[in-house]
Design a protein around this motif. Structure first.
Motif, PDB file in Angstrom:
ATOM      1  N   GLY A   1       0.790  -1.229   0.000  1.00 28.95           N
ATOM      2  CA  GLY A   1       0.000   0.000   0.000  1.00 28.95           C
ATOM      3  C   GLY A   1       0.818   1.274   0.000  1.00 28.95           C
ATOM      4  N   ALA A   2       2.149   1.150  -0.040  1.00 23.55           N
ATOM      5  CA  ALA A   2       2.993   2.350  -0.055  1.00 23.55           C
ATOM      6  C   ALA A   2       2.748   3.138  -1.350  1.00 23.55           C
ATOM      7  CB  ALA A   2       4.463   1.963   0.047  1.00 23.55           C
ATOM      8  N   PRO A   3       2.543   4.444  -1.232  1.00 20.35           N
ATOM      9  CA  PRO A   3       2.299   5.245  -2.439  1.00 20.35           C
ATOM     10  C   PRO A   3       3.551   5.349  -3.295  1.00 20.35           C
ATOM     11  CG  PRO A   3       2.453   6.661  -0.511  1.00 20.35           C
ATOM     12  CD  PRO A   3       2.541   5.249  -0.011  1.00 20.35           C
ATOM     13  N   PHE A   4       3.337   5.490  -4.600  1.00 24.76           N
ATOM     14  CA  PHE A   4       4.444   5.712  -5.534  1.00 24.76           C
ATOM     15  C   PHE A   4       4.066   6.854  -6.466  1.00 24.76           C
ATOM     16  CE2 PHE A   4       1.716   2.861  -7.898  1.00 24.76           C
ATOM     17  CZ  PHE A   4       1.728   3.402  -9.162  1.00 24.76           C
ATOM     18  N   ARG A   5       5.078   7.393  -7.088  1.00 24.32           N
ATOM     19  CA  ARG A   5       4.910   8.476  -8.058  1.00 24.32           C
ATOM     20  C   ARG A   5       6.018   8.324  -9.078  1.00 24.32           C
ATOM     21  NH1 ARG A   5       3.538  14.170  -5.991  1.00 24.32           N
ATOM     22  NH2 ARG A   5       2.936  15.150  -7.923  1.00 24.32           N
TER      23      ARG A   5
ATOM     24  N   PRO B   1       7.730   7.515 -19.698  1.00 23.06           N
ATOM     25  CA  PRO B   1       8.569   8.066 -20.777  1.00 23.06           C
ATOM     26  C   PRO B   1       7.813   8.965 -21.753  1.00 23.06           C
ATOM     27  CG  PRO B   1       9.066   5.749 -20.439  1.00 23.06           C
ATOM     28  CD  PRO B   1       7.876   6.066 -19.579  1.00 23.06           C
ATOM     29  N   ARG B   2       6.500   8.820 -21.859  1.00 23.51           N
ATOM     30  CA  ARG B   2       5.716   9.682 -22.747  1.00 23.51           C
ATOM     31  C   ARG B   2       5.312  10.997 -22.085  1.00 23.51           C
ATOM     32  NH1 ARG B   2       1.990   6.047 -26.689  1.00 23.51           N
ATOM     33  NH2 ARG B   2       3.703   4.847 -27.539  1.00 23.51           N
ATOM     34  N   GLY B   3       5.787  11.236 -20.856  1.00 16.30           N
ATOM     35  CA  GLY B   3       5.608  12.536 -20.234  1.00 16.30           C
ATOM     36  C   GLY B   3       4.476  12.678 -19.250  1.00 16.30           C
ATOM     37  N   TYR B   4       3.688  11.660 -19.015  1.00 15.80           N
ATOM     38  CA  TYR B   4       2.633  11.814 -18.028  1.00 15.80           C
ATOM     39  C   TYR B   4       3.064  11.243 -16.687  1.00 15.80           C
ATOM     40  CZ  TYR B   4       1.306   7.198 -19.959  1.00 15.80           C
ATOM     41  OH  TYR B   4       1.301   5.915 -20.418  1.00 15.80           O
ATOM     42  N   GLU B   5       2.424  11.741 -15.636  1.00 18.99           N
ATOM     43  CA  GLU B   5       2.753  11.324 -14.280  1.00 18.99           C
ATOM     44  C   GLU B   5       1.748  10.285 -13.793  1.00 18.99           C
ATOM     45  OE1 GLU B   5       4.188  13.922 -10.791  1.00 18.99           O
ATOM     46  OE2 GLU B   5       2.008  13.739 -10.550  1.00 18.99           O
TER      47      GLU B   5
ATOM     48  N   ILE C   1      -3.513   9.013 -13.369  1.00 22.14           N
ATOM     49  CA  ILE C   1      -2.600   9.351 -14.457  1.00 22.14           C
ATOM     50  C   ILE C   1      -2.907  10.786 -14.860  1.00 22.14           C
ATOM     51  CG2 ILE C   1      -1.865   8.738 -16.792  1.00 22.14           C
ATOM     52  CD1 ILE C   1      -3.218   5.924 -16.089  1.00 22.14           C
ATOM     53  N   GLN C   2      -1.878  11.628 -14.868  1.00 17.25           N
ATOM     54  CA  GLN C   2      -2.091  13.035 -15.180  1.00 17.25           C
ATOM     55  C   GLN C   2      -1.125  13.489 -16.257  1.00 17.25           C
ATOM     56  OE1 GLN C   2      -2.217  15.612 -11.805  1.00 17.25           O
ATOM     57  NE2 GLN C   2      -2.764  17.384 -13.025  1.00 17.25           N
TER      58      GLN C   2
ATOM     59  N   GLN D   1      -5.260  17.184 -17.847  1.00 18.33           N
ATOM     60  CA  GLN D   1      -6.115  16.006 -17.968  1.00 18.33           C
ATOM     61  C   GLN D   1      -5.707  14.955 -16.947  1.00 18.33           C
ATOM     62  OE1 GLN D   1      -5.717  14.823 -22.060  1.00 18.33           O
ATOM     63  NE2 GLN D   1      -7.369  16.173 -22.684  1.00 18.33           N
ATOM     64  N   GLU D   2      -6.719  14.307 -16.369  1.00 18.83           N
ATOM     65  CA  GLU D   2      -6.457  13.297 -15.352  1.00 18.83           C
ATOM     66  C   GLU D   2      -7.378  12.100 -15.588  1.00 18.83           C
ATOM     67  OE1 GLU D   2      -5.406  14.356 -11.109  1.00 18.83           O
ATOM     68  OE2 GLU D   2      -7.456  13.606 -10.856  1.00 18.83           O
TER      69      GLU D   2
END
Length: 112
Positions: free
Chosen positions: A61-65, A69-73, A91-92, A96-97
């Protein structure tokens, strides 16, 4: 209840999936799973174009960020809900999200 090991190569089965977007032409998932480590490499084919992406997660359950490679987070977490492995992410790209909620479970059936 014992948690399953998802290690293996898996092919997308549209008949066994519920999507809110058009299904890809094909999709392959290669999973290396040694709980709590979970590595997913997926290849989608959409309109003849291949898109391969890999991600390393923990199932605690640890969050990740991370930045694709295509530029979205991508922000999210993976966690167990009994024997089901949940993967929730946002996905942002720019303003747009999208929300992506995936549930992995092993089934005793091979088809619909």
């Amino acid at each position: 209840m014992a948690k399953p090991d998802f290690t293996g190569t898996w092919l997308f089965n549209a008949a066994m999936s519920r999507l809110q977007i058009p299904a890809p032409e094909s999709s392959e998932f290669i999973i290396e799973h040694r709980d709590p480590h979970f590595r997913l490499t997926r290849t989608l084919v959409i309109r003849g174009q291949r898109d391969t992406f890999s991600i390393d997660l923990t199932t605690d359950g640890a969050p990740f960020r991370l930045t694709h490679p295509r530029g979205y987070e991508i922000r999210g977490r993976a966690y167990w809900a009994d024997e089901v492995l949940a993967f929730d992410s946002t996905i942002q790209q720019g303003y747009q999200e999208a929300i992506n909620e995936v549930r992995y479970r092993l089934s005793t059936t091979a088809g619909p």
